[in-house]
Each structure stands twice: as structure tokens, then as C-alpha cells.
Design a protein around this motif. Structure first.
Motif, PDB file in Angstrom:
ATOM      1  N   ILE A   1       0.843  -1.192   0.000  1.00 12.98           N
ATOM      2  CA  ILE A   1       0.000   0.000   0.000  1.00 12.98           C
ATOM      3  C   ILE A   1       0.882   1.247   0.000  1.00 12.98           C
ATOM      4  CG2 ILE A   1      -1.765   1.305   1.238  1.00 12.98           C
ATOM      5  CD1 ILE A   1      -2.765  -1.291   2.432  1.00 12.98           C
ATOM      6  N   ASN A   2       0.555   2.161  -0.877  1.00  6.18           N
ATOM      7  CA  ASN A   2       1.284   3.424  -0.965  1.00  6.18           C
ATOM      8  C   ASN A   2       0.326   4.571  -0.716  1.00  6.18           C
ATOM      9  OD1 ASN A   2       4.103   2.600  -2.314  1.00  6.18           O
ATOM     10  ND2 ASN A   2       2.457   1.316  -3.097  1.00  6.18           N
ATOM     11  N   ILE A   3       0.741   5.506   0.124  1.00  8.44           N
ATOM     12  CA  ILE A   3      -0.121   6.610   0.524  1.00  8.44           C
ATOM     13  C   ILE A   3       0.583   7.929   0.215  1.00  8.44           C
ATOM     14  CG2 ILE A   3      -1.413   7.645   2.436  1.00  8.44           C
ATOM     15  CD1 ILE A   3      -0.951   4.881   3.887  1.00  8.44           C
ATOM     16  N   LEU A   4      -0.094   8.790  -0.525  1.00  7.15           N
ATOM     17  CA  LEU A   4       0.418  10.126  -0.826  1.00  7.15           C
ATOM     18  C   LEU A   4      -0.445  11.134  -0.085  1.00  7.15           C
ATOM     19  CD1 LEU A   4       2.313  12.010  -2.475  1.00  7.15           C
ATOM     20  CD2 LEU A   4       0.570  11.976  -4.283  1.00  7.15           C
ATOM     21  N   THR A   5       0.155  11.867   0.854  1.00  7.62           N
ATOM     22  CA  THR A   5      -0.623  12.812   1.664  1.00  7.62           C
ATOM     23  C   THR A   5      -0.523  14.222   1.098  1.00  7.62           C
ATOM     24  OG1 THR A   5       1.133  13.442   3.216  1.00  7.62           O
ATOM     25  CG2 THR A   5      -0.067  11.397   3.670  1.00  7.62           C
ATOM     26  N   ILE A   6      -1.421  15.099   1.541  1.00  7.65           N
ATOM     27  CA  ILE A   6      -1.430  16.472   0.987  1.00  7.65           C
ATOM     28  C   ILE A   6      -1.674  17.568   2.029  1.00  7.65           C
ATOM     29  CG2 ILE A   6      -2.162  15.766  -1.323  1.00  7.65           C
ATOM     30  CD1 ILE A   6      -4.702  17.330   0.908  1.00  7.65           C
ATOM     31  N   THR A   7      -2.109  17.217   3.239  1.00 12.01           N
ATOM     32  CA  THR A   7      -2.555  18.256   4.175  1.00 12.01           C
ATOM     33  C   THR A   7      -1.460  19.262   4.506  1.00 12.01           C
ATOM     34  OG1 THR A   7      -4.177  16.755   5.175  1.00 12.01           O
ATOM     35  CG2 THR A   7      -3.577  18.708   6.431  1.00 12.01           C
ATOM     36  N   ASN A   8      -0.226  18.790   4.696  1.00 11.22           N
ATOM     37  CA  ASN A   8       0.867  19.678   5.103  1.00 11.22           C
ATOM     38  C   ASN A   8       1.371  20.486   3.916  1.00 11.22           C
ATOM     39  OD1 ASN A   8       2.732  20.851   6.824  1.00 11.22           O
ATOM     40  ND2 ASN A   8       4.264  19.269   6.434  1.00 11.22           N
ATOM     41  N   HIS A   9       0.506  21.305   3.390  1.00  9.72           N
ATOM     42  CA  HIS A   9       0.765  22.054   2.162  1.00  9.72           C
ATOM     43  C   HIS A   9       0.087  23.413   2.303  1.00  9.72           C
ATOM     44  CE1 HIS A   9       0.569  23.184  -2.074  1.00  9.72           C
ATOM     45  NE2 HIS A   9       1.353  22.167  -2.378  1.00  9.72           N
ATOM     46  N   PRO A  10       0.694  24.467   1.776  1.00  7.14           N
ATOM     47  CA  PRO A  10      -0.019  25.745   1.805  1.00  7.14           C
ATOM     48  C   PRO A  10      -1.415  25.569   1.224  1.00  7.14           C
ATOM     49  CG  PRO A  10       2.215  26.040   0.976  1.00  7.14           C
ATOM     50  CD  PRO A  10       1.992  24.558   1.090  1.00  7.14           C
ATOM     51  N   PRO A  11      -2.444  26.187   1.776  1.00  4.77           N
ATOM     52  CA  PRO A  11      -2.408  27.290   2.737  1.00  4.77           C
ATOM     53  C   PRO A  11      -2.365  26.878   4.203  1.00  4.77           C
ATOM     54  CG  PRO A  11      -4.642  26.939   2.001  1.00  4.77           C
ATOM     55  CD  PRO A  11      -3.801  25.947   1.264  1.00  4.77           C
ATOM     56  N   TYR A  12      -1.957  25.639   4.518  1.00  7.95           N
ATOM     57  CA  TYR A  12      -1.766  25.168   5.895  1.00  7.95           C
ATOM     58  C   TYR A  12      -3.036  25.332   6.748  1.00  7.95           C
ATOM     59  CZ  TYR A  12       3.167  25.118   4.628  1.00  7.95           C
ATOM     60  OH  TYR A  12       4.371  24.867   4.006  1.00  7.95           O
ATOM     61  N   GLN A  13      -3.923  24.371   6.588  1.00  7.85           N
ATOM     62  CA  GLN A  13      -5.176  24.363   7.347  1.00  7.85           C
ATOM     63  C   GLN A  13      -5.365  22.997   7.987  1.00  7.85           C
ATOM     64  OE1 GLN A  13      -8.081  25.309   4.355  1.00  7.85           O
ATOM     65  NE2 GLN A  13      -7.757  27.516   4.516  1.00  7.85           N
ATOM     66  N   VAL A  14      -5.582  22.986   9.287  1.00 10.08           N
ATOM     67  CA  VAL A  14      -5.858  21.727   9.971  1.00 10.08           C
ATOM     68  C   VAL A  14      -7.375  21.568  10.087  1.00 10.08           C
ATOM     69  CG1 VAL A  14      -3.703  21.806  11.274  1.00 10.08           C
ATOM     70  CG2 VAL A  14      -5.785  22.769  12.272  1.00 10.08           C
ATOM     71  N   PRO A  15      -7.869  20.341  10.169  1.00 10.53           N
ATOM     72  CA  PRO A  15      -9.310  20.137  10.345  1.00 10.53           C
ATOM     73  C   PRO A  15      -9.807  20.823  11.614  1.00 10.53           C
ATOM     74  CG  PRO A  15      -8.217  18.073   9.789  1.00 10.53           C
ATOM     75  CD  PRO A  15      -7.131  19.070  10.055  1.00 10.53           C
ATOM     76  N   ASN A  16     -11.040  21.268  11.589  1.00 14.08           N
ATOM     77  CA  ASN A  16     -11.604  21.991  12.734  1.00 14.08           C
ATOM     78  C   ASN A  16     -11.618  21.163  14.013  1.00 14.08           C
ATOM     79  OD1 ASN A  16     -12.092  24.271  11.176  1.00 14.08           O
ATOM     80  ND2 ASN A  16     -14.131  23.572  10.570  1.00 14.08           N
ATOM     81  N   HIS A  17     -11.721  19.839  13.871  1.00 16.06           N
ATOM     82  CA  HIS A  17     -11.824  18.997  15.068  1.00 16.06           C
ATOM     83  C   HIS A  17     -10.464  18.719  15.712  1.00 16.06           C
ATOM     84  CE1 HIS A  17     -11.127  16.081  11.753  1.00 16.06           C
ATOM     85  NE2 HIS A  17     -10.328  15.522  12.648  1.00 16.06           N
ATOM     86  N   TYR A  18      -9.374  19.112  15.045  1.00 15.01           N
ATOM     87  CA  TYR A  18      -8.050  18.773  15.571  1.00 15.01           C
ATOM     88  C   TYR A  18      -7.623  19.767  16.650  1.00 15.01           C
ATOM     89  CZ  TYR A  18      -3.067  17.775  15.843  1.00 15.01           C
ATOM     90  OH  TYR A  18      -1.811  17.458  16.301  1.00 15.01           O
ATOM     91  N   GLN A  19      -7.165  19.231  17.774  1.00 12.76           N
ATOM     92  CA  GLN A  19      -6.674  20.056  18.877  1.00 12.76           C
ATOM     93  C   GLN A  19      -5.146  20.107  18.828  1.00 12.76           C
ATOM     94  OE1 GLN A  19      -8.664  21.780  21.091  1.00 12.76           O
ATOM     95  NE2 GLN A  19     -10.323  21.074  19.749  1.00 12.76           N
ATOM     96  N   THR A  20      -4.622  21.273  18.506  1.00 14.27           N
ATOM     97  CA  THR A  20      -3.171  21.425  18.347  1.00 14.27           C
ATOM     98  C   THR A  20      -2.462  21.310  19.689  1.00 14.27           C
ATOM     99  OG1 THR A  20      -3.519  22.886  16.462  1.00 14.27           O
ATOM    100  CG2 THR A  20      -1.350  22.939  17.496  1.00 14.27           C
ATOM    101  N   MET A  21      -1.374  20.562  19.695  1.00 13.24           N
ATOM    102  CA  MET A  21      -0.517  20.455  20.877  1.00 13.24           C
ATOM    103  C   MET A  21       0.450  21.636  20.902  1.00 13.24           C
ATOM    104  SD  MET A  21      -0.007  16.311  20.659  1.00 13.24           S
ATOM    105  CE  MET A  21      -0.342  16.202  18.904  1.00 13.24           C
ATOM    106  N   PRO A  22       1.209  21.805  21.975  1.00 10.81           N
ATOM    107  CA  PRO A  22       2.043  23.004  22.115  1.00 10.81           C
ATOM    108  C   PRO A  22       2.972  23.257  20.929  1.00 10.81           C
ATOM    109  CG  PRO A  22       1.985  21.795  24.172  1.00 10.81           C
ATOM    110  CD  PRO A  22       1.309  20.931  23.152  1.00 10.81           C
ATOM    111  N   ILE A  23       2.966  24.490  20.453  1.00  9.22           N
ATOM    112  CA  ILE A  23       3.894  24.917  19.396  1.00  9.22           C
ATOM    113  C   ILE A  23       4.401  26.310  19.746  1.00  9.22           C
ATOM    114  CG2 ILE A  23       2.928  23.536  17.518  1.00  9.22           C
ATOM    115  CD1 ILE A  23       1.334  26.029  16.677  1.00  9.22           C
TER     116      ILE A  23
END
Length: 661
Positions: free
Chosen positions: A439-461
Motif C-alpha cells: 500500500i502506498n499513501i500520498l498525503t497532501i494536508t501539510n501544504h499551503p495554505p496550511y489548514q488543519v481540520p476543525n476537530h483537531y486540537q493542536t498540541m504546544p507549538i
């Protein structure tokens, strides 16, 4: 003498628009009924696919009709201010409508016969009319198809809107208001409507080839574009066309000797009774911008960029002195999966040429099911058509993922859906298959315009760490770090799920980045290597490790060329594969001549890095990741090896496609 009535012009063009749109929609239904089997058409499983097909197809039809009718709209608007004879206005506009209607209808009907012949809409191979014996091709078309009847039909269908337009404009049939405000409002709405339809979208890129994937069935995707759309794509592909030519074998052997000290690019994985009987699953994720130039800022407490990936990053076989093959997704993907230094190979004249030695075929020949999943659109770079030729059994993209996980639609963004759903589908495919899978997976989220899903809770940055290095303000920096963290965390969650599942003891997990984080400035030359480095993370179950001779050196240098040889060595037995200088990174000993990392800009080995895109400037190592500030010229031997390797990359892809002369 009189002015062209603007109301008549607008209404006439509206009616012509719907006439052509109706023809295009009817033609698509004919295509569907002719080329899609009754079983598929009547299957409830594909009902949502057909709905997407028809809606998207109509949008493409409307886009091109709006574009071609914008010209008479604008010229007619000008005529409304010029005092001319009504017959002149009528003749000019009706002649234009006849020409564009005839062209539009002819091309669309022609696409039916092209599809009937080639099982595809117009593509780059339509230029064979010019490149082959033109007279013979035309004769063949005349003999095989009802050319005269079709030509007559096109003339009749084009004549109808043109003669209607002539009389409507000459006699000014449609005068619905003398109120200048109402007329102005109608005119503005029409103008905006044309602009909207011509773009085809609001939030994303203009409607184009990247939007065409509506189903996991290729035949349904091919029903979306009409002939006008397909012909435009073919001309664009033509502009990108790359010439492939037969190569000289002697030249190739010379390049192999200089670059790799070998006489063949075919290598063999040793016999392993254990692997032959085990046949472990193999999953490889090519992660958007999973890169060391950002990961050097990772801090568990204050700036967590790994999330749930951390246990695997810290405790698996993770190679950090590792380069991506390129600085873009497409070229890295082409190099990794197609052994191609040409990123547009899937859109080139070779787009219908099967390659003999892709990783998909290597696994397929060993009884594996090969699967490719992306959280974006599979028609990007024509992959939806190209991957099946190269040995991929099943292809899934954002559309299929949304069908399986409807909640994913809420995360649909500029480039696709959130990565977590691509991983969820990969997990589903893995657990539901009884046969071994690659299985090969090509992801795209970490790409401009850099938007995380609304349900995701960001950890410390800590966005301030990127001050003067990325973005205009802390909001932009925070978005980038959050998205990087989200993608890493999604990968970590997936790996955690698999290592706690029923197949945990027979599944190998691997991940790497496609390229560096763009627009993130680096301190050069000290960070030359880091600026192009990506990690290669490899999790191998303990049971498999205990039956293999594995030696892990975290300081070993590698690049994308080493991924497949490494995966083959820990999953397959006694197989032949195409090797462009890659080696098993977990082997007890290294081949000193293969012990280098290659990126389209830099070359790295134990002696340092060489910027081969910049006069072969050489920098020695300061530590494992940083290089010294002092630059030197590479030696003649180093320069010869690098130049030979770069030439070899192009020689071998030409050899695979055209053979030798």
C-alpha cells in the motif's frame, strides 16, 4: 440604420448557451450508455459516482460554452453603441455562432469515435494524425467511420442556432424592458455569470484536469470531460511533451561503470526462506513536506511537531541523514515509483508505456495486491491513468474516501481532504485483505495554505521560533507548525493502530517526506544538507527482525534511491529489481560505491556534500547534519561520478521506454 438591441443579444445568447449545453449533456448520456456496462449503470454502489460525473461534466460543458459565447457577448455589447444595419449585426453574430457551434459539436461528436477506437478521450496520441502517414490515417478514418453522415449532422445542428440567432437579432425579437436600471442589472449579472462559469470554481483552482476524478472506476472518470476539454488537455500535454529516443548500450555501460561500478542496473535480493513463506505486508507513506528543516525545531514540551509519531520516530529505524530525490512532490514521486528523473513522464508521450521494473510490479509478481491512496485528486499529473499501467491494482483518492468516510467531506480544502482519512482507508484495505498488500499513501494536508481540520486540537507549538524564517506573522507561522504537527500525528495514529491490530506481526510500515518545507529559510551553507533532508522511518515487527540479519546505523547516509532496495530486502526473497544505486540501509555492510545520497541539487556522502547544481561546490561535514562554512571544489573523480550518475538517470529511462539502437 439602428443600434443592436441589447436585450435581444442577451436572450439570444442565453438560448444558444442552453442549446449547446443540452447537446453536450445528451452526448455524455450517449457516451455513458455506449461505453459503461449496464451492470455498472444499474449498480446502487456507483449511484453517487454517476451523480458526481453528471454534475462535474455539466460544469465542464458550461465552462467552455461560456468562454466561446463571451466573444459575441462582448462584441455585441459594442455593437449596441454603434449605429449599423440590423442585417449586418445579424449576419456577423449568426456567422460566429454557426462557426463555434459547428466546431463545438464536431469536436464533441468526434470524441465519441476517438473513444470507441482508443478507449480514452482525446489525448496526446491524437497528434498521430500529423506524425504518422497523414494521408493513410485520414483514409483509415474515412473507411472506418461515417464521416459524411457525421459532417452533415454537425452542419444541421450548427445551422439551427445560427439561423435562429440571425432572425432574432435582425427582427429584435426580445425587447423586454425600457428601464435602463433593469437592463444594466441583467447585463452585469450576465457578465458575472460568464466569468463564474468560465472559471468553474470559487475556492479552488480554475476547473481543470485535477478535478476530473469522480470514481474509483476509470471508465466513469473518462466520461466527465467533453471533447473540447479533452482536446485542450491534449494540447497542454503536447507542450510538455518529452522526446524519448533509443539509447546506445555502450554509452550506458560506460555511465554505469563510472557512476556505480557495475555492468547492469538489474540487481537481486538474496534468497530468504522465512520471507518467502511470510510475505509481510508493506505500507509506504510519501508525506507532504515531512522534512528535517522543520523537524530540527521539534521539542516534546514546547514545540511538538511529531505528536503520536514520536514513539516510532524515536524507536524505529529512523534515518535522518537522508535526502529526498527532489524538491517537489511530482519529481520525487516519479523518481521513487517510476525510476524517472522526468517528473512529467505520466503526462508525456510515454504516458501509455508500461515500465518493466516499477516497485508495484516487483510486489505484484510476488503475489501482492498493490494499492495507491491519496488524500488529494488522483488525476493530478494524470496518475489516475498512469498508475494502473505501472502495476497498481487499486487506486483511491478523495472521492472514494469521502464515499467510505462521509465526514471527510467537512475537511475538503484547496488540495484535498485531511490525511487522517487516507490513513483510515489504508487501514481498512490492510485489514480486509487476506492476501499480502503493498500500500502506498500520498498525503497532501501539510501544504499551503496550511489548514488543519476543525476537530483537531493542536498540541504546544512556538511560532516565534520561525520568526524571520517563515511567514509574515505568528498566525502564518502557527498555521504551518500546526499543520506539520497534524500530518505527523495522523501518520503516528495510523502506525499505532496497525501495531495494535491483528496484523501487527506481519506488517512493515515506512514513511518519508517528498521534499523540504518550502519558504522556510535556512542558514547556508551550514544547513545545505538539512535544507534538503527528509527522514526515512521504518518500523519492522520484532518477529521479522529476529529472522533477518539487520544492522542499524542511524548515521548511515541515504536518499529516496535506497527506499525500495531496503523494503525489498526486509520483505521479499530472491527477486530481481531495477537499481539506480540504491542499497539496503539495514545491511550489515555497505557498498562503498552506493554509499551516497542524491537530490536534484546536492550529492552527499561520508566526505561531505557537493552542490552539483552549483558548479560542484563541496562542503565537508561539521557534524552529522551540518557542514563547514568553507567551500572547496570537488575532485575530478567526484565530478565524473556525479555527472555520470545524472546522465545515467536519463539514459536508463530512455532505455526502458525506447530500448537501444
Amino acid at each position: 440604420m439602428s443600434f443592436l438591441n441589447l436585450e435581444t443579444l442577451i436572450v439570444t445568447l442565453y438560448l444558444v448557451f442552453f442549446y449547446l449545453l443540452g447537446f453536450a449533456l445528451f452526448h455524455r448520456e450517449v457516451m455513458i450508455k455506449t461505453f459503461v456496462t449496464k451492470e455498472i449503470r444499474e449498480s446502487q454502489q456507483y449511484a453517487p459516482h454517476f451523480k458526481r460525473l453528471r454534475i462535474l461534466g455539466m460544469r465542464f460543458d458550461a465552462k467552455y460554452i461560456a468562454i466561446i459565447l463571451s466573444i459575441p457577448f462582448l462584441i455585441g455589447s459594442l455593437f449596441s453603441f454603434i449605429n449599423t444595419r440590423p442585417s449586418v449585426n445579424a449576419w456577423f453574430l449568426s456567422s460566429y455562432i454557426f462557426i463555434i457551434s459547428f466546431t463545438f459539436i464536431s469536436i464533441i461528436i468526434g470524441n465519441y469515435f476517438y473513444f470507441k477506437t482508443y478507449q480514452n478521450y482525446y489525448d496526446i496520441f491524437m497528434f498521430g494524425l500529423k506524425e504518422d502517414d497523414t494521408q493513410a490515417v485520414l483514409k483509415n478514418i474515412y473507411d472506418d467511420y461515417p464521416v459524411i453522415k457525421v459532417l452533415f449532422l454537425c452542419l444541421i445542428l450548427a445551422y439551427l442556432p445560427s439561423i435562429f440567432s440571425y432572425y432574432a437579432i435582425q427582427n429584435q425579437y426580445f425587447s423586454f424592458s425600457d428601464n435602463i436600471l433593469i437592463l444594466t442589472l441583467v447585463y452585469i449579472i450576465t457578465l458575472l455569470g460568464i466569468a463564474f462559469l468560465a472559471r468553474g470554481t470559487i475556492r479552488s483552482l480554475p476547473l481543470g484536469k485535477s478535478h476530473v476524478q469522480v470514481s474509483t472506476l476509470a471508465i466513469l472518470n473518462k466520461m466527465v470531460p467533453n471533447g473540447i476539454v479533452a482536446m485542450e488537455w491534449a494540447f497542454k500535454d503536447r507542450k510538455r511533451e518529452i522526446t524519448f529516443e533509443p539509447v546506445d548500450l555502450k554509452t550506458g555501460h560506460t555511465l554505469m561503470q563510472i557512476a556505480l561500478q557495475k555492468d547492469s542496473l538489474l540487481d537481486r535480493i538474496p534468497q530468504s526462506d522465512y520471507l518467502a513463506n511470510t510475505r509481510p505486508n508493506v505500507i509506504l507513506a510519501l508525506m507532504e513536506s515531512l522534512a528535517m528543516n522543520c523537524l530540527v525545531l521539534d521539542d516534546l514540551i514546547h514545540n511538538d511537531l511529531l505528536g503520536k509519531l514520536r514513539p516510532f520516530y524515536d524507536n524505529s529505524f529512523t534515518f535522518k541523514r537522508f535526502l529526498s530525490s527532489s524538491c517537489g512532490t511530482a519529481p520525487s514521486l516519479a523518481y521513487l515509483y517510476f525510476n524517472s528523473p522526468i517528473q512529467n513522464i505520466s503526462q508525456s508521450i510515454a504516458q501509455k508505456t508500461p515500465l518493466a521494473h516499477t516497485p508495484f510490479l516487483v510486489y505484484k509478481k510476488q503475489g501482492y495486491k498493490t494499492i495507491f491512496i491519496t488524500s488529494g485528486n488522483i488525476m493530478w499529473r494524470n496518475l489516475g491513468n498512469y498508475l494502473p499501467l505501472q502495476g497498481v491494482d487499486e487506486i483511491y483518492d478523495q472521492n472514494h474516501i469521502i464515499d467510505v468516510f462521509p465526514e471527510a467531506r467537512k475537511t475538503l480544502s484547496y488540495w484535498g481532504i485531511a490525511d487522517e482519512f487516507a490513513f483510515a482507508l489504508a487501514e481498512k484495505c490492510l485489514l480486509e485483505n487476506d492476501e499480502p498488500v503493498f500500500i502506498n499513501i500520498l498525503t497532501i494536508t501539510n501544504h499551503p495554505p496550511y489548514q488543519v481540520p476543525n476537530h483537531y486540537q493542536t498540541m504546544p507549538i512556538q511560532p516565534h521560533l520561525l520568526e524571520n524564517r517563515f511567514g509574515k506573522n505568528n498566525e502564518e507561522r502557527s498555521n504551518m507548525l500546526s499543520t506539520f504537527q497534524y500530518a505527523s500525528n495522523a501518520l503516528g495514529q495510523f502506525m499505532q493502530n496497525i501495531t495494535q491490530s491483528a496484523v501487527k506481526n506481519k506488517t512493515i510500515l515506512a514513511a518519508t517526506g517528498d521534499h523540504h518545507v518550502r519558504s522556510l529559510s535556512a542558514k547556508l551553507p551550514e544547513q545545505y544538507f538539512i535544507a534538503h533532508a527528509v527522514p526515512f522511518i521504518l518500523h519492522i515487527p520484532d518477529e521479522i527482525q529476529q529472522n533477518l540479519n539487520i544492522t542499524f546505523d542511524p548515521k548511515r547516509i541515504g536518499s529516496h534511491k535506497d527506499i525500495m532496495p531496503t523494503l525489498y530486502s526486509v520483505s521479499l526473497s530472491d527477486i530481481e529489481y531495477w537499481n539506480l544505486g540504491g542499497q539496503n540501509l539495514l545491511a550489515p555492510s555497505v557498498n562503498s560505491y552506493y554509499n551516497f545520497a542524491y537530490n536534484e541539487h546536492i550529492w552527499a556522502d561520508n566526505n561531505g556534500i557537493i552542490c552539483h547544481s552549483d558548479n560542484l561546490t563541496k562542503y565537508t561535514w561539521k557534524d552529522d547534519m551540518l557542514v563547514a562554512d568553507e567551500a572547496n571544489l570537488s575532485t575530478a573523480e567526484e565530478a565524473n561520478k556525479i555527472n555520470a550518475y545524472k546522465k545515467l538517470l536519463f539514459w536508463q529511462i530512455n532505455f526502458q521506454i525506447k530500448g537501444s539502437n
